[in-house]
Design an enzyme around this catalytic site. Structure first.
Site, short mmCIF file in Angstrom:
data_model
loop_
_atom_site.label_atom_id
_atom_site.label_comp_id
_atom_site.label_asym_id
_atom_site.label_seq_id
_atom_site.Cartn_x
_atom_site.Cartn_y
_atom_site.Cartn_z
N GLU A 19 165.34 8.98 35.44
CA GLU A 19 163.91 8.75 35.61
C GLU A 19 163.41 7.69 34.62
O GLU A 19 162.53 7.97 33.81
CB GLU A 19 163.13 10.04 35.35
CG GLU A 19 163.52 11.21 36.21
CD GLU A 19 162.88 12.51 35.75
OE1 GLU A 19 162.66 13.39 36.59
OE2 GLU A 19 162.60 12.66 34.53
N GLY A 75 161.24 4.78 33.08
CA GLY A 75 159.90 4.20 33.32
C GLY A 75 159.75 2.94 32.50
O GLY A 75 159.77 1.82 33.01
N CYS A 81 133.02 0.27 20.31
CA CYS A 81 132.40 0.78 19.08
C CYS A 81 133.21 1.91 18.46
O CYS A 81 132.79 3.07 18.45
CB CYS A 81 130.99 1.26 19.39
SG CYS A 81 130.04 -0.05 20.12
N1 LLP Z 1 160.66 11.70 32.93
C1 LLP Z 1 159.76 12.53 32.38
C2 LLP Z 1 159.82 13.96 32.69
C3 LLP Z 1 158.78 12.03 31.50
O1 LLP Z 1 157.90 12.85 30.94
C4 LLP Z 1 158.74 10.63 31.21
C5 LLP Z 1 157.74 10.06 30.33
C6 LLP Z 1 159.70 9.80 31.84
C7 LLP Z 1 160.65 10.37 32.68
C8 LLP Z 1 159.76 8.32 31.61
O2 LLP Z 1 160.06 8.04 30.31
P1 LLP Z 1 160.35 6.53 29.86
O3 LLP Z 1 161.62 6.08 30.53
O4 LLP Z 1 159.20 5.69 30.26
O5 LLP Z 1 160.52 6.60 28.38
N2 LLP Z 1 152.41 6.85 26.99
C9 LLP Z 1 153.56 6.82 26.12
C10 LLP Z 1 154.83 7.28 26.82
C11 LLP Z 1 154.72 8.65 27.44
C12 LLP Z 1 155.97 9.10 28.15
C13 LLP Z 1 155.72 10.30 28.97
N3 LLP Z 1 156.84 10.76 29.74
C14 LLP Z 1 153.68 5.43 25.54
O6 LLP Z 1 152.87 4.57 25.85
O7 LLP Z 1 154.57 5.17 24.74
#
Ligand code: LLP
Length: 422
Positions: free
Chosen positions: A273, A275, A343
Site C-alpha cells: 500500500e 502512498g 493568522c
Molecule cells: N497503509 C496504511 C494502512 C496507512 O495508514 C498509510 C498511511 C499508508 C498505507 C500509506 O503510507 P505511505 O506509503 O504514504 O507512507 N500525513 C502524513 C502521513 C500519514 C500517513 C498515514 N497512513 C504526512 O504528511 O507525513
C-alpha cells in the site's frame, strides 16, 4: 527521482515551463508530473515482479481523480480508508478485487457499500469492528473478506505522528489477540478470514524496522498454519520513505532485496500500500511572493500559499525545499522564513532558507508536495482551496479548479430567524 528540473533559468515540469502554468491558473497551485507518477509505480512493479504482488496505491496520499486514473491505468489497485475514498475509487474504474479498505473506524453505511462493491478485503483493527462487519454481512446475506491488522510493536524510527506500529498506538491488534481471533473464526460465520495486514508507519528510511515487523508476522503465520489455517494474503502496508532534503531512503530495489528472501517458498499473495513513495516527489506547490518583510531579526517572504494549503511543516515540522520558478543570475542571497497569510504563528512553509533575494511577485515552488499536500488542505481563514494541475509531456491540464468564494459557503444556510433584520 522526479521530473522537475531547470532548463536555463526556468523551472520545468516535464516539458512545460511552470511559469506558463501559473500564468494560466494563478497561484497557489499544485502541479503533478504524470511521468514521475508512472515511473514510481513501475519501480515497485519491477522490483517485485518475481512475486507479482497486488500494489494498492494508498489514495489518502493524493486522491485527485486524474492522479488515481493515471495509476489505475498502470495496473494499480487502491488502498482506501473511507466511504468518500470508495466513492472516488469507483470513479476510477479500478477493479474491486484490487481494493483494500483500512482504518480503525468504519460506519455501517461504509461497510455496506464496500461489501456490495465486492472489494478484495477489509483490513480490520479490533473485535468490535469485526462484529460490525459481521452484522452488516449477515443483513446483506453476503460473506465479507477480512484481513487482520496486527501491531507488531516495532519502532519505525519516524515522526511520532506517523508511527503506527508501536505497541501504544491505536492501530492494529496485538499479535496474541489476532491469533485468538483466527483460531475462533467460527464465531464469525459471515466473515472469511483471508489475510494479515501490517503497516508500521510512514516515511521509513531503512529496511530494518520492516524486516523486524515482517519476522514477527511470519512467526504468527507459522503458528496459524500449524493449526491448519491458510493465509491467502499478506498485506505489508506502505511506509517507504522519500527524499525531502538529504535523506537517503532505500530504493524499491533495495527494499525488495531486503524483504523478498523472507517470503521465499510461501504461498500467500503479497499486497503493498505505498502512498508517499508514488506521489510525494511527483508534485510541487507553486506560490507567489506577496510581500517581503525585513525585520531586525528575520526576513519574511509572505507568500499566497499557507498552512491551509500545505500543513505538513506546521504539523510535523516537515521540510520542503524551496526553489524559485525563475533563477536569478545576479541576485545576492539572503535568509528567509517563508510564511503564509494565516493568522497563526504556526503558519510557515519553510524556515531559515538561504535563497536568492526575493521580491514581491516572485514565484516559488515548495517541492515534494505531491503526497499529503492538497488532500490535507482546508478552508481555514476562508481561503479557497488551490487548483491542481497534471502535466503530461508538453501539455498540462487543470484537474481541479481553484475554489471560488461561493464554494466557501456552499451547503451553508441561514435559519429563518436570522433572515429578517433585527
Ligand atoms: N497503509 C496504511 C494502512 C496507512 O495508514 C498509510 C498511511 C499508508 C498505507 C500509506 O503510507 P505511505 O506509503 O504514504 O507512507 N500525513 C502524513 C502521513 C500519514 C500517513 C498515514 N497512513 C504526512 O504528511 O507525513
Amino acid at each position: 527521482m522526479h521530473d522537475f528540473h531547470y532548463r536555463g533559468r526556468e523551472l520545468f515540469c516535464e516539458s512545460v515551463p511552470i511559469r506558463e502554468i501559473t500564468k494560466k491558473t494563478g497561484t497557489p497551485v499544485f502541479i503533478y508530473s504524470t511521468k514521475t507518477l508512472v515511473d514510481h509505480i513501475k519501480k515497485i512493479q519491477r522490483a517485485f515482479r518475481s512475486v507479482q504482488p497486488i500494489i494498492c496505491y494508498s489514495m489518502k496520499a493524493n486522491s485527485n481523480l486524474a492522479v488515481l486514473k493515471t495509476l489505475v491505468r498502470e495496473g494499480a489497485g487502491l488502498d482506501i480508508v473511507s466511504g468518500g475514498e470508495l466513492y472516488r475509487a469507483k470513479k476510477t474504474g479500478c477493479d474491486p478485487k484490487k481494493i483494500v479498505y483500512a482504518g480503525v473506524g468504519k460506519t455501517n453505511r461504509e461497510i455496506e457499500e464496500a461489501i456490495r462493491y465486492g472489494i478484495l478485503f477489509f483490513n480490520v483493527e479490533s473485535v468490535p469492528e469485526l462484529k460490525a462487519i459481521e452484522r452488516v454481512a449477515i443483513r446483506l446475506r453476503k460473506k465479507a473478506n477480512v484481513s487482520l491488522r496486527v501491531n507488531p510493536g516495532v519502532d519505525p524510527q519516524t515522526h511520532d505522528h506517523i508511527a503506527t506500529g508501536k505497541a501504544e498506538s491505536k492501530f492494529g491488534l496485538e499479535i496474541g489477540t489476532a491469533k485468538k481471533i483466527f483460531l475462533n473464526r467460527n464465531e464469525f460465520p459471515a466473515l472469511r478470514f483471508c489475510g494479515i495486514h501490517v503497516h508500521i508507519g510512514s516515511q521509513i528510511l531503512s529496511g530494518k524496522p520492516f524486516v523486524e515487523a515482517f519476522w514477527k508476522v511470519l512467526s504468527l503465520i507459522d503458528e496459524l498454519e500449524k493449526e491448519g489455517l491458510e493465509i491467502q494474503f499478506l498485506n505489508l502496508g506502505g511506509g517507504l520513505g522519500v527524499i525531502y532534503s538529504d535523506e537517503n531512503p532505500q530504493t524499491a530495489d533495495e527494499f525488495a532485496k531486503n524483504i523478498l528472501p523472507l517470503f521465499k517458498g510461501r504461498r500467500f499473495k503479497l499486497v503493498f500500500e505505498p502512498g508517499r513513495f508514488i506521489a510525494a516527489n511527483a508534485g510541487i506547490l507553486a506560490a507567489q511572493v506577496l510581500h517581503v518583510k525585513e525585520t531586525k531579526l528575520k526576513n519574511f517572504a509572505i507568500i499566497d500559499a499557507a498552512m491551509n494549503d500545505l500543513i505538513r511543516p506546521t504539523l510535523y515540522d516537515a521540510y520542503h525545499e524551496v526553489w524559485p520558478l525563475v533563477k536569478s543570475e545576479t541576485a545576492s542571497k539572503k535568509n528567509y522564513d517563508i510564511v503564509g497569510p494565516i493568522c497563526e504563528s504556526g503558519d510557515f512553509l519553510a524556515k531559515d532558507r538561504h535563497l536568492q533575494e526575493l521580491r514581491e511577485g516572485d514565484h516559488l515552488a515548495l517541492m515534494t508536495s505531491g503526497a499529503y499536500g492538497f488532500v490535507m488542505s482546508s478552508n481555514y481563514n476562508s481561503r479557497p482551496r488551490a487548483a491542481e494541475v497534471l502535466v503530461k509531456g508538453k501539455s498540462f491540464f487543470v484537474v481541479r479548479k481553484r475554489e471560488i468564494y461561493s464554494s466557501l459557503v456552499n451547503g451553508e444556510s441561514t435559519p429563518k430567524f436570522l433572515a429578517k433584520r433585527k
